[in-house]
Design an enzyme around this catalytic site. Structure first.
Site, mmCIF file in Angstrom:
data_model
loop_
_atom_site.group_PDB
_atom_site.id
_atom_site.type_symbol
_atom_site.label_atom_id
_atom_site.label_comp_id
_atom_site.label_asym_id
_atom_site.label_seq_id
_atom_site.Cartn_x
_atom_site.Cartn_y
_atom_site.Cartn_z
ATOM 1 N N ASP A 115 0.841 -1.201 0.000
ATOM 2 C CA ASP A 115 0.000 0.000 0.000
ATOM 3 C C ASP A 115 0.872 1.245 0.000
ATOM 4 O O ASP A 115 0.569 2.250 0.596
ATOM 5 C CB ASP A 115 -0.969 0.002 1.177
ATOM 6 C CG ASP A 115 -0.270 0.093 2.528
ATOM 7 O OD1 ASP A 115 0.963 -0.073 2.580
ATOM 8 O OD2 ASP A 115 -0.949 0.336 3.534
ATOM 9 N N HIS A 116 1.984 1.171 -0.715
ATOM 10 C CA HIS A 116 2.974 2.239 -0.738
ATOM 11 C C HIS A 116 2.591 3.281 -1.796
ATOM 12 O O HIS A 116 3.141 3.301 -2.884
ATOM 13 C CB HIS A 116 4.355 1.648 -1.025
ATOM 14 C CG HIS A 116 5.470 2.625 -0.881
ATOM 15 N ND1 HIS A 116 5.804 3.186 0.318
ATOM 16 C CD2 HIS A 116 6.326 3.136 -1.790
ATOM 17 C CE1 HIS A 116 6.820 4.006 0.139
ATOM 18 N NE2 HIS A 116 7.154 3.995 -1.133
#
Length: 127
Positions: A115-116
């Protein structure tokens, strides 16, 4: 874990499993790294080839690794010609699935940071 000439060598098989780790195994690895004074590298990956190269480098270094999948990496993974707003997320999922499928074969613990990306790129996410 031992230190020789300022190099950290792993013996983590008894601490966390190899392959993608989650939950309390991640916290156990972080605690172990903090206690022993070593950092875990985190690398943004944009393709299965770049992920494999990072996994191979970590294996050769006998090091755990964090594989990050940024929005741009997801867009590259799905194909830069695809202009759908959701395509980058699909590419991130595809790359994360690839890493999850192959990580155990490298014999090292892998943290998958999928979820970067910036919050504004996830308008459907609450919080």
């Amino acid at each position: 874990l031992s230190t020789t000439n300022n190099q950290v060598t792993m013996g983590l098989e008894d601490i966390v499993p190899v392959g993608v780790i989650t939950g309390k195994d991640v916290q156990t690895l972080f605690d172990h790294a903090r206690e022993k004074g070593f950092a875990i590298p985190a690398v943004n990956c944009t393709s299965s080839s770049s992920a494999n190269a990072c996994l191979e480098a970590a294996k050769n270094a006998k090091s755990p690794i964090i594989i990050q999948v940024p929005n741009g990496g997801g867009a590259f993974m799905v194909g830069k010609s695809v202009k759908d707003a959701n395509a980058a997320a699909a590419g991130c999922v595809a790359l994360a699935m690839h890493v999850r499928a192959v990580a155990k074969y490298y014999g090292i613990p892998v943290i998958l940071h999928s979820d970067h990306c910036a919050k504004e790129l996830l308008p459907w996410m609450d919080g």
